[in-house]
Design a protein around this motif. Sequence first.
Motif, PDB file in Angstrom:
ATOM      1  N   THR A   1      10.422   4.631  -2.777  1.00 18.17           N
ATOM      2  CA  THR A   1       9.514   4.662  -3.918  1.00 18.17           C
ATOM      3  C   THR A   1       8.239   5.403  -3.561  1.00 18.17           C
ATOM      4  OG1 THR A   1      10.386   2.585  -4.765  1.00 18.17           O
ATOM      5  CG2 THR A   1       8.217   3.250  -5.558  1.00 18.17           C
ATOM      6  N   ALA A   2       7.897   6.391  -4.358  1.00 21.31           N
ATOM      7  CA  ALA A   2       6.692   7.175  -4.112  1.00 21.31           C
ATOM      8  C   ALA A   2       5.499   6.535  -4.826  1.00 21.31           C
ATOM      9  CB  ALA A   2       6.898   8.604  -4.589  1.00 21.31           C
ATOM     10  N   ARG A   3       4.314   7.051  -4.543  1.00 20.42           N
ATOM     11  CA  ARG A   3       3.084   6.586  -5.201  1.00 20.42           C
ATOM     12  C   ARG A   3       2.777   7.516  -6.372  1.00 20.42           C
ATOM     13  NH1 ARG A   3       1.947   6.404   0.247  1.00 20.42           N
ATOM     14  NH2 ARG A   3       0.862   8.421   0.086  1.00 20.42           N
ATOM     15  N   TYR A   4       2.586   6.929  -7.534  1.00 17.11           N
ATOM     16  CA  TYR A   4       2.358   7.725  -8.733  1.00 17.11           C
ATOM     17  C   TYR A   4       1.083   7.338  -9.469  1.00 17.11           C
ATOM     18  CZ  TYR A   4       7.180   9.366  -8.225  1.00 17.11           C
ATOM     19  OH  TYR A   4       8.343   9.937  -7.760  1.00 17.11           O
ATOM     20  N   GLY A   5       0.156   6.680  -8.785  1.00 20.84           N
ATOM     21  CA  GLY A   5      -1.081   6.305  -9.466  1.00 20.84           C
ATOM     22  C   GLY A   5      -0.800   5.372 -10.621  1.00 20.84           C
ATOM     23  N   LEU A   6      -1.217   5.767 -11.830  1.00 19.61           N
ATOM     24  CA  LEU A   6      -1.012   4.935 -13.010  1.00 19.61           C
ATOM     25  C   LEU A   6       0.344   5.170 -13.674  1.00 19.61           C
ATOM     26  CD1 LEU A   6      -4.397   4.650 -14.973  1.00 19.61           C
ATOM     27  CD2 LEU A   6      -2.963   2.812 -14.093  1.00 19.61           C
ATOM     28  N   SER A   7       1.194   5.965 -13.054  1.00 19.54           N
ATOM     29  CA  SER A   7       2.532   6.167 -13.607  1.00 19.54           C
ATOM     30  C   SER A   7       3.509   5.207 -12.942  1.00 19.54           C
ATOM     31  CB  SER A   7       2.998   7.602 -13.364  1.00 19.54           C
ATOM     32  OG  SER A   7       2.146   8.519 -14.019  1.00 19.54           O
ATOM     33  N   HIS A   8       4.489   4.735 -13.725  1.00 21.76           N
ATOM     34  CA  HIS A   8       5.492   3.833 -13.165  1.00 21.76           C
ATOM     35  C   HIS A   8       6.481   4.622 -12.315  1.00 21.76           C
ATOM     36  CE1 HIS A   8       8.417   0.602 -12.887  1.00 21.76           C
ATOM     37  NE2 HIS A   8       7.550  -0.211 -13.483  1.00 21.76           N
ATOM     38  N   ALA A   9       6.900   4.008 -11.204  1.00 22.81           N
ATOM     39  CA  ALA A   9       7.797   4.712 -10.285  1.00 22.81           C
ATOM     40  C   ALA A   9       9.228   4.762 -10.768  1.00 22.81           C
ATOM     41  CB  ALA A   9       7.745   4.046  -8.907  1.00 22.81           C
ATOM     42  N   SER A  10       9.678   3.765 -11.555  1.00 22.41           N
ATOM     43  CA  SER A  10      11.106   3.694 -11.873  1.00 22.41           C
ATOM     44  C   SER A  10      11.407   3.460 -13.352  1.00 22.41           C
ATOM     45  CB  SER A  10      11.769   2.585 -11.043  1.00 22.41           C
ATOM     46  OG  SER A  10      11.134   1.343 -11.257  1.00 22.41           O
ATOM     47  N   VAL A  11      10.410   3.483 -14.209  1.00 21.72           N
ATOM     48  CA  VAL A  11      10.596   3.405 -15.663  1.00 21.72           C
ATOM     49  C   VAL A  11       9.770   4.535 -16.262  1.00 21.72           C
ATOM     50  CG1 VAL A  11      10.299   2.018 -17.744  1.00 21.72           C
ATOM     51  CG2 VAL A  11      10.915   0.900 -15.581  1.00 21.72           C
TER      52      VAL A  11
ATOM     53  N   CYS B   1       0.816  -1.216   0.000  1.00 19.76           N
ATOM     54  CA  CYS B   1       0.000   0.000   0.000  1.00 19.76           C
ATOM     55  C   CYS B   1       0.851   1.268   0.000  1.00 19.76           C
ATOM     56  CB  CYS B   1      -0.946   0.001   1.198  1.00 19.76           C
ATOM     57  SG  CYS B   1      -2.080  -1.403   1.226  1.00 19.76           S
ATOM     58  N   ALA B   2       2.086   1.168   0.494  1.00 18.54           N
ATOM     59  CA  ALA B   2       2.975   2.333   0.523  1.00 18.54           C
ATOM     60  C   ALA B   2       3.396   2.768  -0.875  1.00 18.54           C
ATOM     61  CB  ALA B   2       4.209   2.028   1.362  1.00 18.54           C
ATOM     62  N   VAL B   3       3.357   1.840  -1.832  1.00 18.12           N
ATOM     63  CA  VAL B   3       3.781   2.179  -3.197  1.00 18.12           C
ATOM     64  C   VAL B   3       2.605   2.159  -4.171  1.00 18.12           C
ATOM     65  CG1 VAL B   3       6.112   1.316  -2.788  1.00 18.12           C
ATOM     66  CG2 VAL B   3       4.395  -0.220  -3.764  1.00 18.12           C
ATOM     67  N   THR B   4       1.389   2.031  -3.650  1.00 20.02           N
ATOM     68  CA  THR B   4       0.200   1.931  -4.493  1.00 20.02           C
ATOM     69  C   THR B   4      -0.769   3.057  -4.142  1.00 20.02           C
ATOM     70  OG1 THR B   4       0.440  -0.473  -4.506  1.00 20.02           O
ATOM     71  CG2 THR B   4      -1.672   0.415  -5.243  1.00 20.02           C
ATOM     72  N   GLY B   5      -1.300   3.730  -5.148  1.00 17.58           N
ATOM     73  CA  GLY B   5      -2.235   4.821  -4.921  1.00 17.58           C
ATOM     74  C   GLY B   5      -1.701   6.116  -5.492  1.00 17.58           C
ATOM     75  N   THR B   6      -2.245   7.209  -4.990  1.00 15.97           N
ATOM     76  CA  THR B   6      -1.840   8.537  -5.442  1.00 15.97           C
ATOM     77  C   THR B   6      -0.838   9.120  -4.453  1.00 15.97           C
ATOM     78  OG1 THR B   6      -3.562   9.697  -4.203  1.00 15.97           O
ATOM     79  CG2 THR B   6      -4.158   8.845  -6.387  1.00 15.97           C
TER      80      THR B   6
END
Length: 388
Positions: free
Chosen positions: A226-236, A155-160
């Motif tokens: 790693t931050a939460r970016y919604g539908l954006s990938h965090a590292s690509v 949950c820490a890396v999922t969401g907005t």
Amino acid sequence: MPTSAAAPPGPLDGILVVSIDQAVAGPLCTMRLADAGARVIKIEAGEGDRARDYDKALGSTSAAFGWLNRGKESVVLNLKDPGDLALAKAMLAKADVFVQNLAPGATDRLGLGAAQLLAEFPRLIVVDIMGYGRGTPYAAKRAYDMLVQSESGICAVTGTPDVPSKVGISIADIGTGTNAYCAVLEALLQRGRTGRGLAIEVAMFDAMSEWMSLPLLHYDYMGVETARYGLSHASVYPYRPYHCADGDIVVSIQSTAEWVRFCTAVLHLPDLAKDPRFIDNWARVQNRDALDAAVHEVFTPRSCEEMIARLEAGQIAWARVSTLHDLSVHPALRRIAVEMPGGERVEMPRPAGRPVASGSKVPVLGADSARIRAEFAPGAAPAACSRA
């Protein structure tokens, strides 16, 4: 849907599986075994697997139970009754695999713990599905899907950026059940060489923390959280949806060559590929806001049709963000027909990697009790079940 011809024997034909499982993780494991041709006998209490009554989406049963219990037999036993417990042990004496996901310590209290069973039945493969591994401070803790998603950092890396979220399906349960199925296959191969069974522990937290390896490694070895970016990938990057005049398109750039093609064939901005802010993936990740602004200038005034044509011409991977309606009518969706306990015929997604024949049934609670009691009663003739 046309009736399928009888399927040939599966790779696990002749394997007997006994399960005391409920909800998702255990039943998914044993469903995969049944799909592969194993005989799966599901032991249920008088009230049945609690998942039977989650809803009535499929008429006589819930969506979850109908999905996860095709191809099994159901026997009702009261394992606190000495006679029924003895019958369960008679079944295990002939079984190849035992799968359970009861509350921590429940099978030990019944005398059905892994150590006890392997001492009596050394060829048996015993699979204990649990929330947290034995030997950890959390071993006795009850665990459900969303709780494990939360504890493992999913949950820490999922969401907005503002709101953490669980994944919308039960990934902790599904991932754990899939791991358990793979572990059973490996144990059957090993037993074929050694002649001995095995105790297997599959913890939900282990499954999810292993899936969290990439963000955990970034944190442990780069100091990057790693931050939460919604539908954006965090590292690509770019790997996200972009707005067109009539909808959104998800774009995925995985390599330098794709980035150059994206700039030239899709954006028609060849100089952008050489911009130092975007010269490699990590630079693009760090400068995502500036990159998004440039991409949206091209996408926003144009239609999805035009941008998809450009993406196809540039050989760039893309997708739409499908709704459940879109999935239901998706041209790539393949289905199988399964009969529910009340006789309803339900079409559901075909499992990946195996074309299960239509016509599989989900058992009525206790439908096979009388036959199974007779088969495994003391003095009954040996069942025709080969052992790997």
